[in-house]
Design an enzyme around this catalytic site. Structure first.
Site, PDB file in Angstrom:
ATOM      1  N   SER A 150      13.533  42.252  71.859  1.00  0.00           N
ATOM      2  CA  SER A 150      13.735  40.802  71.805  1.00  0.00           C
ATOM      3  C   SER A 150      14.576  40.346  70.606  1.00  0.00           C
ATOM      4  O   SER A 150      14.329  39.295  70.015  1.00  0.00           O
ATOM      5  CB  SER A 150      12.388  40.074  71.827  1.00  0.00           C
ATOM      6  N   GLU A 172      11.495  50.950  69.141  1.00  0.00           N
ATOM      7  CA  GLU A 172      11.378  49.830  70.069  1.00  0.00           C
ATOM      8  C   GLU A 172       9.911  49.668  70.502  1.00  0.00           C
ATOM      9  O   GLU A 172       9.463  50.339  71.450  1.00  0.00           O
ATOM     10  CB  GLU A 172      12.217  50.081  71.319  1.00  0.00           C
ATOM     11  N   GLU A 213      11.387  52.210  79.287  1.00  0.00           N
ATOM     12  CA  GLU A 213      11.379  52.052  80.754  1.00  0.00           C
ATOM     13  C   GLU A 213      11.467  53.410  81.445  1.00  0.00           C
ATOM     14  O   GLU A 213      10.888  53.616  82.513  1.00  0.00           O
ATOM     15  CB  GLU A 213      12.517  51.097  81.177  1.00  0.00           C
ATOM     16  N   ASN A 253      22.202  47.312  75.510  1.00  0.00           N
ATOM     17  CA  ASN A 253      21.689  48.045  76.674  1.00  0.00           C
ATOM     18  C   ASN A 253      21.721  47.109  77.884  1.00  0.00           C
ATOM     19  O   ASN A 253      20.856  46.245  78.025  1.00  0.00           O
ATOM     20  CB  ASN A 253      20.254  48.517  76.373  1.00  0.00           C
ATOM     21  N   LYS A 278      21.152  47.835  80.857  1.00  0.00           N
ATOM     22  CA  LYS A 278      20.169  48.249  81.866  1.00  0.00           C
ATOM     23  C   LYS A 278      20.803  48.218  83.267  1.00  0.00           C
ATOM     24  O   LYS A 278      21.984  48.456  83.415  1.00  0.00           O
ATOM     25  CB  LYS A 278      18.918  47.374  81.793  1.00  0.00           C
ATOM     26  N   HIS A 305      14.191  55.768  76.539  1.00  0.00           N
ATOM     27  CA  HIS A 305      13.871  54.329  76.571  1.00  0.00           C
ATOM     28  C   HIS A 305      12.479  54.146  77.182  1.00  0.00           C
ATOM     29  O   HIS A 305      12.087  54.891  78.084  1.00  0.00           O
ATOM     30  CB  HIS A 305      14.931  53.585  77.400  1.00  0.00           C
ATOM     31  N   GLY A 345      11.898  42.888  76.054  1.00  0.00           N
ATOM     32  CA  GLY A 345      12.061  41.951  77.175  1.00  0.00           C
ATOM     33  C   GLY A 345      10.977  40.888  77.258  1.00  0.00           C
ATOM     34  O   GLY A 345      10.857  40.194  78.261  1.00  0.00           O
TER      35      GLY A 345
HETATM   36  C1  PEP Z   1      15.912  47.250  75.285  1.00  0.00           C
HETATM   37  O1  PEP Z   1      15.967  47.263  76.491  1.00  0.00           O
HETATM   38  O2  PEP Z   1      16.158  48.285  74.654  1.00  0.00           O
HETATM   39  C2  PEP Z   1      15.549  46.002  74.611  1.00  0.00           C
HETATM   40  C3  PEP Z   1      15.327  46.054  73.332  1.00  0.00           C
HETATM   41  O3  PEP Z   1      15.469  44.887  75.398  1.00  0.00           O
HETATM   42  P1  PEP Z   1      15.326  43.375  74.883  1.00  0.00           P
HETATM   43  O4  PEP Z   1      16.316  43.170  73.766  1.00  0.00           O
HETATM   44  O5  PEP Z   1      15.615  42.521  76.070  1.00  0.00           O
HETATM   45  O6  PEP Z   1      13.918  43.210  74.393  1.00  0.00           O
END
Ligand code: PEP
Length: 272
Positions: A234, A188, A120, A34, A36, A118, A194
């Site tokens: 992460s 997630e 976000e 992703n 983003k 997601h 993040g």
């Molecule tokens: C994501 O944005 O779906 C995500 C898992 O980000 P990160 O791997 O940076 O935690």
């Protein structure tokens, strides 16, 4: 330049991957990157070169989530073996919805995936379970494959509500979606996205197993058996191998590390 140097040093030090490795797997391991709202064409050229110059495990479905305005650029440059996803879409074909894109537009750009729900989108843009369910259902109905994101906040985890929250998010989708063949569920935990705070393999497995049991009870044993449930939060080249060994973890959705050379190691983590 820095990115180029990183790629060069990575390519020269990474272990050559055996392309012939074949694994017996019911649910195909799936790794999404992703991106983003990061990067530009020059950045993507570097990321794409990393994906195309290294050998990727053929037993893994790889999908790249690109910003909407770069979907065509990324689709044109990546081989067809790698999927390209939009990071959001609306639940109508067309109309007065300024700033939105439709699933049909994604398909028109020759992309066949979309990431929906997601955290976000939920947290910053106020998307509700019901709105997300509408989007998942509509995107599937026109032929897109969907990475459907769910997960609890830190507050919800600390209140012991992890399963309840995930089941509520799943139920909202289940109220609309009847055919789950083209859905990949991405668990997630919001506190892991993040932040560098990855869920332990045991924490992730606990939720993935609970989700599969939920799917068995509320959808059907067949759907539960075939449902891909991937973990996001992460994920790095270091923690991917131990997470991937858990029986109910069928892959990853990767944010930060998908913008780094180590993304290839995450894709190949079952076989390297
Ligand atoms: C994501 O944005 O779906 C995500 C898992 O980000 P990160 O791997 O940076 O935690």
């Amino acid at each position: 330049m820095l990115l180029k140097l990183l790629f060069r040093s990575f390519s020269s030090t990474s272990k050559p991957f055996k392309c012939s490795a074949v694994k017996a797997m019911g649910r195909k391991f799936t790794v999404g990157g992703n991106w983003k709202m990061n990067g530009d064409k020059a950045t993507y050229d570097g990321l794409i070169a990393n994906l195309t110059s290294n050998c990727l495990d053929k037993e893994v479905d790889v999908v790249i989530g690109a910003p909407a305005c770069y979907l065509e650029y990324v689709r044109t440059k990546l081989p067809s073996t790698i999927g390209v996803a939009a990071q959001n879409c609306f639940y109508k074909k067309s109309g007065a919805f300024t700033g939105e894109i439709s699933p049909e537009m994604i398909l028109d750009n020759k992309c066949d995936w979309v990431i929906i729900g997601h955290s976000e989108r939920r947290q910053i843009f106020g998307e509700t379970d019901q709105m997300i369910a509408e989007k998942v259902n509509y995107a599937l109905s026109v032929g897109l494959k969907v990475i459907f994101c769910i997960g609890e906040t830190l507050e919800e985890r600390e209140a012991g509500k992890t399963h309840e929250v995930c089941f509520r998010q799943m139920q909202a989708a289940a109220d609309k979606v009847k055919n789950w063949d083209n859905v990949v569920v991405a668990y997630e935990p919001v506190w892991a996205i993040g932040t560098g705070k990855v869920a332990t393999p045991e924490q992730a497995q606990d939720v993935h197993a609970a989700l599969r049991t939920w799917a068995k009870d509320k959808l059907s044993p067949e759907i539960a058996e075939g449902l891909r449930i991937i973990y996001g939060g992460s994920v790095t080249a270091d923690n991917a191998p131990s997470l991937s060994k858990q029986p109910d973890i069928d892959g990853f959705l990767v944010g930060g590390a998908s913008l780094k050379p180590e993304f290839v190691k995450i894709i190949n983590c079952k076989s390297d």
